[in-house]
Design a protein around this motif. Structure first.
Motif, mmCIF file in Angstrom:
data_model
loop_
_atom_site.group_PDB
_atom_site.id
_atom_site.type_symbol
_atom_site.label_atom_id
_atom_site.label_comp_id
_atom_site.label_asym_id
_atom_site.label_seq_id
_atom_site.Cartn_x
_atom_site.Cartn_y
_atom_site.Cartn_z
ATOM 1 N N LEU A 25 5.473 -0.755 -5.247
ATOM 2 C CA LEU A 25 5.105 0.530 -4.659
ATOM 3 C C LEU A 25 3.780 0.402 -3.917
ATOM 4 O O LEU A 25 2.818 -0.157 -4.447
ATOM 5 C CB LEU A 25 4.963 1.588 -5.763
ATOM 6 C CG LEU A 25 6.238 2.254 -6.288
ATOM 7 C CD1 LEU A 25 7.183 1.252 -6.932
ATOM 8 C CD2 LEU A 25 5.884 3.357 -7.266
ATOM 9 N N THR A 26 3.736 0.905 -2.684
ATOM 10 C CA THR A 26 2.518 0.895 -1.885
ATOM 11 C C THR A 26 2.177 2.328 -1.511
ATOM 12 O O THR A 26 3.021 3.054 -0.964
ATOM 13 C CB THR A 26 2.682 0.054 -0.613
ATOM 14 O OG1 THR A 26 3.028 -1.282 -0.974
ATOM 15 C CG2 THR A 26 1.384 0.034 0.191
ATOM 16 N N PHE A 27 0.966 2.736 -1.808
ATOM 17 C CA PHE A 27 0.488 4.092 -1.549
ATOM 18 C C PHE A 27 -0.602 4.028 -0.486
ATOM 19 O O PHE A 27 -1.475 3.171 -0.540
ATOM 20 C CB PHE A 27 -0.083 4.714 -2.824
ATOM 21 C CG PHE A 27 0.872 4.726 -3.979
ATOM 22 C CD1 PHE A 27 0.978 3.620 -4.806
ATOM 23 C CD2 PHE A 27 1.665 5.833 -4.225
ATOM 24 C CE1 PHE A 27 1.854 3.624 -5.882
ATOM 25 C CE2 PHE A 27 2.540 5.842 -5.289
ATOM 26 C CZ PHE A 27 2.641 4.738 -6.121
ATOM 27 N N GLN A 28 -0.536 4.963 0.459
ATOM 28 C CA GLN A 28 -1.551 4.995 1.502
ATOM 29 C C GLN A 28 -2.071 6.417 1.672
ATOM 30 O O GLN A 28 -1.299 7.387 1.645
ATOM 31 C CB GLN A 28 -0.976 4.491 2.827
ATOM 32 C CG GLN A 28 -2.004 4.371 3.934
ATOM 33 C CD GLN A 28 -1.523 3.504 5.086
ATOM 34 O OE1 GLN A 28 -0.386 3.062 5.107
ATOM 35 N NE2 GLN A 28 -2.403 3.258 6.039
ATOM 36 N N PHE A 29 -3.361 6.544 1.860
ATOM 37 C CA PHE A 29 -4.026 7.823 2.132
ATOM 38 C C PHE A 29 -4.421 7.815 3.591
ATOM 39 O O PHE A 29 -5.044 6.853 4.067
ATOM 40 C CB PHE A 29 -5.250 7.974 1.234
ATOM 41 C CG PHE A 29 -5.713 9.381 1.002
ATOM 42 C CD1 PHE A 29 -6.956 9.607 0.428
ATOM 43 C CD2 PHE A 29 -4.931 10.484 1.335
ATOM 44 C CE1 PHE A 29 -7.400 10.900 0.177
ATOM 45 C CE2 PHE A 29 -5.368 11.763 1.093
ATOM 46 C CZ PHE A 29 -6.613 11.982 0.501
ATOM 47 N N GLY A 30 -4.073 8.870 4.334
ATOM 48 C CA GLY A 30 -4.383 8.910 5.746
ATOM 49 C C GLY A 30 -5.880 8.891 6.016
ATOM 50 O O GLY A 30 -6.681 9.315 5.176
ATOM 51 N N ASP A 31 -6.240 8.431 7.203
ATOM 52 C CA ASP A 31 -7.655 8.331 7.569
ATOM 53 C C ASP A 31 -8.363 9.676 7.461
ATOM 54 O O ASP A 31 -9.529 9.754 7.060
ATOM 55 C CB ASP A 31 -7.793 7.796 9.003
ATOM 56 C CG ASP A 31 -7.374 6.341 9.123
ATOM 57 O OD1 ASP A 31 -7.050 5.903 10.244
ATOM 58 O OD2 ASP A 31 -7.355 5.642 8.080
ATOM 59 N N ALA A 32 -7.668 10.741 7.853
ATOM 60 C CA ALA A 32 -8.264 12.078 7.822
ATOM 61 C C ALA A 32 -8.102 12.765 6.469
ATOM 62 O O ALA A 32 -8.516 13.912 6.300
ATOM 63 C CB ALA A 32 -7.640 12.947 8.912
ATOM 64 N N ARG A 33 -7.516 12.094 5.513
ATOM 65 C CA ARG A 33 -7.272 12.595 4.152
ATOM 66 C C ARG A 33 -6.425 13.870 4.176
ATOM 67 O O ARG A 33 -6.608 14.785 3.366
ATOM 68 C CB ARG A 33 -8.584 12.835 3.392
ATOM 69 C CG ARG A 33 -9.467 11.602 3.321
ATOM 70 C CD ARG A 33 -10.370 11.580 2.130
ATOM 71 N NE ARG A 33 -11.013 12.824 1.838
ATOM 72 C CZ ARG A 33 -12.149 13.256 2.365
ATOM 73 N NH1 ARG A 33 -12.764 12.515 3.260
ATOM 74 N NH2 ARG A 33 -12.666 14.415 2.002
ATOM 75 N N LYS A 34 -5.476 13.927 5.124
ATOM 76 C CA LYS A 34 -4.555 15.061 5.177
ATOM 77 C C LYS A 34 -3.111 14.646 4.865
ATOM 78 O O LYS A 34 -2.225 15.501 4.788
ATOM 79 C CB LYS A 34 -4.575 15.697 6.574
ATOM 80 C CG LYS A 34 -5.865 16.395 6.934
ATOM 81 C CD LYS A 34 -5.730 17.043 8.303
ATOM 82 C CE LYS A 34 -6.983 17.828 8.677
ATOM 83 N NZ LYS A 34 -6.817 18.496 9.990
ATOM 84 N N ASP A 35 -2.882 13.346 4.744
ATOM 85 C CA ASP A 35 -1.521 12.906 4.523
ATOM 86 C C ASP A 35 -1.524 11.627 3.697
ATOM 87 O O ASP A 35 -2.531 10.918 3.591
ATOM 88 C CB ASP A 35 -0.808 12.655 5.855
ATOM 89 C CG ASP A 35 -1.546 11.652 6.707
ATOM 90 O OD1 ASP A 35 -2.436 12.067 7.456
ATOM 91 O OD2 ASP A 35 -1.234 10.451 6.602
ATOM 92 N N SER A 36 -0.356 11.354 3.117
ATOM 93 C CA SER A 36 -0.211 10.171 2.293
ATOM 94 C C SER A 36 1.244 9.724 2.338
ATOM 95 O O SER A 36 2.143 10.501 2.698
ATOM 96 C CB SER A 36 -0.617 10.466 0.850
ATOM 97 O OG SER A 36 -0.512 9.308 0.041
ATOM 98 N N SER A 37 1.457 8.466 2.017
ATOM 99 C CA SER A 37 2.826 7.955 1.961
ATOM 100 C C SER A 37 2.999 7.047 0.758
ATOM 101 O O SER A 37 2.036 6.443 0.267
ATOM 102 C CB SER A 37 3.176 7.200 3.244
ATOM 103 O OG SER A 37 2.358 6.064 3.392
#
Lengths: 115, 115
Positions: B61-73
């Protein structure tokens, strides 16, 4: 190693009846929460407590009441049950309140049907 | 009220396939959490991401937080039947003037991995 314990697991109520959902935690957490989970709606916060004697409303408090007389227990009271309260209810606790890197510990839920 | 939109709502795939679940908001979150929930149980925390652009890996599992901290995957590589469950994202935000942070849950993604 109980964590957060909820009772009962299942319950069917008639419209207008009352009941109390029990929740207890053995981790000495100050913060406790009640959520309801409806299909496709995620979890909605009903009430939360930051310590014994202190409670506050969440997003969807109408039709519910809570009390926090001890650190361990956080019961949720339904007065005059309505079909709209059919849901799965989760109690949770945490060491701190939604702080960065804080985690919620959830109970296994109470499935409630109001008919 | 801060809203978190998760997509897709349902995902049915074969064992060995890759998948990505998205969590989007118009609000900035101080941190974002991913939980996994199995039938009849409460959600269990998988990971917390805090810094914009942060990437965390938990086995497949790979989790990512968007640069603007408004989105994630959440990306799962080579999915297995044991990955089947409900995946929930939850954002922590701090309302101006209040002392306590709030946790907002997305609607959830039901993942089924067929053998």
């Amino acid at each position: 190693n109980a964590g957060v314990t909820q009772t009962p697991k299942f319950r069917i109520l008639k419209i207008g009846q009352s009941m109390t959902l029990q929740c207890t935690q053995d981790m000495n957490h100050n913060y406790m929460y009640w959520y309801r989970q409806d299909p496709g709606m995620g979890l909605k916060l009903i009430y939360y407590s930051v310590g014994a004697g202190i409670t506050d409303k969440g997003e969807v408090p109408n039709g519910y009441n809570v009390s926090r007389s001890t650190t361990e227990d956080f019961p949720l009271r339904l007065e005059l049950a309505a079909p709209s309260q059919t849901s799965v209810y989760f109690c949770a606790s945490s060491h701190a309140v939604f702080a960065t890197n804080e985690k919620l510990f959830f109970g296994s839920g109470t499935q409630l049907s109001v008919l | 009220t801060q809203l978190l939109e998760q997509s897709p709502q349902f995902l049915s795939i074969q064992e060995g396939e890759n998948l990505t679940v998205y969590c989007n908001s118009s609000s900035v979150f101080s941190s974002l959490q991913w939980y996994r929930q199995e039938p009849g149980e409460g959600p269990v925390l998988l990971v917390t991401v805090v810094t914009g652009g942060e990437v965390k890996k938990l086995k497949r599992l790979t989790f990512q937080f968007g640069d603007a901290r408004k989105d994630s995957s959440l990306h799962i590589t080579a999915a297995q039947p044991g990955d089947t469950g409900l995946y929930l994202c939850a954002g922590v935000y701090y309302a101006g003037g209040t002392s306590y942070g709030k946790l907002t849950f997305g609607q959830g993604t039901i993942l089924t991995v067929h053998p």
